[in-house]
Design an enzyme around this catalytic site. Structure first.
Site, PDB file in Angstrom:
ATOM      1  N   TYR A 256      -2.258  -0.779  10.225  1.00 32.17           N
ATOM      2  CA  TYR A 256      -2.604  -1.505   8.704  1.00 32.17           C
ATOM      3  C   TYR A 256      -0.992  -0.989   7.961  1.00 32.17           C
ATOM      4  CZ  TYR A 256      -3.610  -1.731   3.738  1.00 32.17           C
ATOM      5  OH  TYR A 256      -3.680  -1.702   2.324  1.00 32.17           O
TER       6      TYR A 256
ATOM      7  N   THR B 157       0.706  -1.181   0.048  1.00 29.21           N
ATOM      8  CA  THR B 157      -0.014  -0.116  -0.044  1.00 29.21           C
ATOM      9  C   THR B 157       0.988   1.166   0.007  1.00 29.21           C
ATOM     10  OG1 THR B 157      -1.746   1.318   1.154  1.00 29.21           O
ATOM     11  CG2 THR B 157      -0.293  -0.041   2.592  1.00 29.21           C
TER      12      THR B 157
END
Length: 303
Positions: free
Chosen positions: A136, A112
């Site tokens: 995350y 990401t």
């Protein structure tokens, strides 16, 4: 190439399976539980990332892995950080161990762009320092480091893709802006917007994202190397830009419910120049109107 796709039942995973099939590969879909058929899958196998025995079983006869299985909600990760590290980092380690035991030497990993945090430099290239802003992103960075370490040990040829906001097609996740705005237009309900809606993000069409996995499999480095690429559209759209695109495409007004501003970055855009130059990939479908048109068509078709 026979390619295991983890997370094959997910929004991105299903599209990666379909695109691999179209490109002439043999995708093996890995899911946690059997469900709807996965279009393009040569085979569907059931396994859990955290179950070493099942991972060794599903990895045994493949040539490469596209690793997409993860939990991905940034806000939720603050409340459940250990769950995110257990699945995203621990699951990746379990997969790497199974791949080493089965002598599977190739991986493309879905990471990401959130790992960069909120840098001043925009668009963000691969030289921007890592500054993960939530568990995350930290769990994905830790998974990246495990992959890089395994590659340096000579066991692996790896490509890591740092991906921005994915949109387009049939996306059921109403925590994401595009499907939320489309649902507001379709149902004639109000769309909550933080502040004035000026926050800018990079939106990448789901099929452009899937294309990147295909190109990476065909441009993997030699064993012992892990290469990172940012993929994205290379330009941004604000919340209000998305709303305007939904109104243009749907022909319907989107009512807004303005809420207090939230603490969030003003702009986050990936620079995909390195991927474009080195693996021949490009974001061919990622103009905002095209993304929204595709998502609106999928939403109408589902009614």
């Amino acid at each position: 190439m026979r390619v295991l796709v983890t997370g094959a039942n997910g929004y991105i995973g299903r599209t990666v399976v379909a695109m691999l099939n179209e490109a002439g590969h043999e995708p093996v879909a890995m899911v946690r539980a059997q469900g709807m058929p996965i279009v393009g899958a040569a085979e569907v196998r059931t396994a859990d990332l955290l179950d070493s025995e099942s991972m060794r079983r599903v990895v045994g006869d493949v040539d490469a892995v596209c690793h997409l299985a993860a939990i991905t909600r940034a806000r939720e990760s603050f409340a459940e950080p250990m769950r995110y590290f257990r699945v995203n980092t621990g699951g990746t380690i379990s997969l790497l161990e199974a791949m080493e035991a089965a002598d599977v030497p190739r991986i493309v990993f879905a990471s990401t762009g959130a790992i960069y945090g909120t840098p001043e430099r925009q668009p963000m290239d691969e030289q921007v320092p890592d500054a993960p802003p939530h568990p995350y992103a930290s769990s994905k960075l830790a998974a990246e480091l495990a992959i890089e370490a395994q590659a340096r040990g000579g066991h692996l040829a790896a490509i890591i893709l740092r991906i921005p906001n994915i949109a387009g097609g049939s996306d059921p996740d109403l925590t994401r802006l595009v499907p939320r705005a489309i649902a507001a237009a379709a149902d004639q309900t109000a769309l909550p917007v933080n502040g004035n809606g000026s926050a800018v993000r990079d939106y990448l069409h789901i099929q452009d994202a899937a294309d990147a996995f295909v190109e990476c499999l065909e441009h993997l480095p030699e064993a012992g190397q892990a290469i990172r690429y940012n993929i994205g559209s290379g330009h941004g759209a604000s919340v209000m830009d998305i709303v305007a695109a939904v109104e243009r495409v749907s022909g319907r007004h989107v009512e807004l419910e303005h809420r207090p501003p939230a603490p969030e970055p003003a702009k986050l855009i990936n620079d995909p120049s390195k991927a474009i130059a080195e693996i021949g990939w490009s974001p061919r479908r990622s103009d905002i109107d095209g993304i929204v048109r595709d998502a609106w068509s999928a939403s109408v078709a589902a009614l």
